[in-house]
Design a protein around this motif. Structure first.
Motif, PDB file in Angstrom:
ATOM      1  N   GLY A  87     -90.813  37.941  -7.722  1.00 43.57           N
ATOM      2  CA  GLY A  87     -91.577  37.020  -8.549  1.00 43.57           C
ATOM      3  C   GLY A  87     -90.768  36.220  -9.540  1.00 43.57           C
ATOM      4  N   LEU A  90     -89.316  31.068  -7.805  1.00 39.88           N
ATOM      5  CA  LEU A  90     -90.454  30.370  -7.208  1.00 39.88           C
ATOM      6  C   LEU A  90     -90.023  29.011  -6.682  1.00 39.88           C
ATOM      7  CD1 LEU A  90     -93.098  31.001 -10.033  1.00 39.88           C
ATOM      8  CD2 LEU A  90     -92.600  32.452  -8.050  1.00 39.88           C
ATOM      9  N   SER A 116     -94.327  32.315   1.241  1.00 42.10           N
ATOM     10  CA  SER A 116     -95.753  32.622   1.126  1.00 42.10           C
ATOM     11  C   SER A 116     -96.332  31.858  -0.057  1.00 42.10           C
ATOM     12  CB  SER A 116     -95.945  34.124   0.929  1.00 42.10           C
ATOM     13  OG  SER A 116     -97.299  34.445   0.755  1.00 42.10           O
ATOM     14  N   VAL A 118     -98.497  30.992  -3.259  1.00 43.09           N
ATOM     15  CA  VAL A 118     -99.099  31.698  -4.390  1.00 43.09           C
ATOM     16  C   VAL A 118    -100.372  30.989  -4.825  1.00 43.09           C
ATOM     17  CG1 VAL A 118     -98.787  32.362  -6.809  1.00 43.09           C
ATOM     18  CG2 VAL A 118     -96.905  32.613  -5.185  1.00 43.09           C
ATOM     19  N   THR A 255     -93.471  31.779  -2.959  1.00 42.99           N
ATOM     20  CA  THR A 255     -92.478  32.834  -3.191  1.00 42.99           C
ATOM     21  C   THR A 255     -91.946  33.285  -1.838  1.00 42.99           C
ATOM     22  OG1 THR A 255     -94.119  34.601  -3.052  1.00 42.99           O
ATOM     23  CG2 THR A 255     -93.658  33.724  -5.236  1.00 42.99           C
ATOM     24  N   THR A 259     -92.706  39.197  -1.186  1.00 42.27           N
ATOM     25  CA  THR A 259     -93.142  39.462  -2.552  1.00 42.27           C
ATOM     26  C   THR A 259     -94.450  40.251  -2.535  1.00 42.27           C
ATOM     27  OG1 THR A 259     -92.126  37.388  -3.281  1.00 42.27           O
ATOM     28  CG2 THR A 259     -93.748  38.402  -4.754  1.00 42.27           C
ATOM     29  N   LYS A 264     -97.738  38.393  -6.732  1.00 40.64           N
ATOM     30  CA  LYS A 264     -98.301  37.067  -6.455  1.00 40.64           C
ATOM     31  C   LYS A 264     -99.621  36.871  -7.202  1.00 40.64           C
ATOM     32  CE  LYS A 264     -97.908  37.504  -1.906  1.00 40.64           C
ATOM     33  NZ  LYS A 264     -97.944  37.172  -0.462  1.00 40.64           N
ATOM     34  N   GLN A 268    -100.421  34.004  -9.923  1.00 39.76           N
ATOM     35  CA  GLN A 268    -101.559  33.106  -9.742  1.00 39.76           C
ATOM     36  C   GLN A 268    -102.464  33.105 -10.971  1.00 39.76           C
ATOM     37  OE1 GLN A 268    -105.062  33.882  -9.244  1.00 39.76           O
ATOM     38  NE2 GLN A 268    -105.560  31.703  -9.018  1.00 39.76           N
ATOM     39  N   PRO A 297    -103.775  33.465  -3.840  1.00 43.99           N
ATOM     40  CA  PRO A 297    -102.741  33.459  -2.806  1.00 43.99           C
ATOM     41  C   PRO A 297    -103.304  33.447  -1.387  1.00 43.99           C
ATOM     42  CG  PRO A 297    -102.119  34.953  -4.566  1.00 43.99           C
ATOM     43  CD  PRO A 297    -103.527  34.507  -4.860  1.00 43.99           C
ATOM     44  N   GLN A 301    -102.670  30.336   1.134  1.00 40.59           N
ATOM     45  CA  GLN A 301    -101.958  30.487   2.398  1.00 40.59           C
ATOM     46  C   GLN A 301    -102.767  29.914   3.548  1.00 40.59           C
ATOM     47  OE1 GLN A 301     -98.726  31.536   2.622  1.00 40.59           O
ATOM     48  NE2 GLN A 301     -98.952  30.737   4.695  1.00 40.59           N
TER      49      GLN A 301
END
Length: 323
Positions: A87, A90, A116, A118, A255, A259, A264, A268, A297, A301
């Protein structure tokens, strides 16, 4: 067994089965690096610095913005993907993330799996900016002149599948135009040449394009959103002039994929707190954002995956891979 003993036994069992419930939420123990894949002064860099300042008020450590330009965004993406998944490193990127696999097909990482999301930060249109010395007075006039003289006019682009190139390709394809692409290392230098009258057109992200238009360095002829942008209410959308070239540009935080979910989620929450203030809403509106998102997250995604599928299908045969 008494009711009291049953309750105590149940609480003890819950505590043993759910140790995470007793753990404090993750927080950074050193400054966080926010890596920007574009030059300082461009739209993504501006967004990164606004976010970093706002998020730092909700975290015990500051966020430091770091520009890592190169490889159409792969250099910055690889820095984050290979960083410790804790974390503290970023990436901020935008819609151009959606076509990185087309631009750099032999990249050392696959950004769709190595990174991925966040949170999606915001959505905004692109602004069609035309040089003050260009003879056209509106979109239709620009199209007519460009059609009458194929290859006469130049447009600025960050190349490599950047949002400036993506929006321009959509516009040129929808209008049936042929313009010369002039590549730049970022939106800021492209806008400088536009203001100097050395190129005819640039599609810029509203975050910086609105300011360019308001400052008189160039004229805003259209926006790429479905309707008019609140930031430029007198400027028509491309849809209004009959062109199917809709595009909402998003910015997102990523990230390394490994992670942990709690990290995450904590990041967020800090993003949502920063983006959820009235001051930030006013600031983002001033900069041209039509919508603040700050989603989870998991939602982010899914959003990014859908965008990758859409843009790869649209531009697979239009984007030349970087050399």
């Amino acid at each position: 067994m008494s009711l009291r003993r049953i309750l105590l036994a149940g609480l003890a069992a819950f505590a043993l089965a759910s140790p995470a419930a007793a753990q404090a939420p993750w927080q950074p123990d050193r400054p966080i690096r926010l890596v920007v894949p574009f030059a300082a002064g461009g739209a993504t860099d501006v967004g990164a610095r606004v976010l970093a300042e706002a998020m730092s008020a909700h975290l015990p450590q500051p966020i430091v913005v770091e520009n890592r330009v190169g490889g159409a965004g792969i250099v910055a993406s690889e820095v984050v993907a290979r960083a410790a998944p804790d974390g503290h490193t970023l990436l901020i990127n935008n819609t151009s993330h959606s076509v990185l696999r087309l631009v750099v097909p032999n990249a050392p990482i696959d950004v769709t799996t190595a990174l991925s999301a966040v949170s999606i930060l915001s959505e905004m249109p692109m602004v069609m900016l035309v040089a003050n010395n260009h003879p056209a007075r509106d979109v239709r006039g620009f199209i007519s002149m460009a059609r009458a003289a194929p290859g006469r006019f130049d447009y600025g682009s960050t190349g490599g599948g950047g949002t400036l190139q993506m929006a321009a390709l959509l516009f040129l394809n929808a209008a049936g135009l042929q313009l010369n692409e002039i590549p730049y290392r970022g939106g800021a230098p492209a806008t400088l040449d536009l203001a100097a009258g050395r190129i005819a057109m640039v599609f810029d992200v509203a975050l910086t394009g609105v300011q360019t238009a308001r400052g008189g360095q160039a004229r805003a002829f259209a926006v790429t959103s479905a309707g008019r942008s609140p930031a430029l209410p007198d400027v028509p959308s491309l849809r209004e002039v009959g062109l199917d070239a809709e595009m909402n540009v998003w910015q997102a935080i990523f990230t390394a994929s490994a992670t942990p979910a709690p990290v995450k989620a904590a990041l967020q929450r800090a993003i949502a707190a920063a983006m959820g203030t009235e001051a930030m809403a006013r600031r983002m509106a001033e900069l041209g954002a039509d919508r603040i998102v700050a989603n989870t997250p998991e939602e982010a995604q899914r959003y990014v995956s859908a965008e990758v599928a859409r843009w790869e299908a649209l531009l697979r045969d239009r984007i030349t891979p970087a050399r």
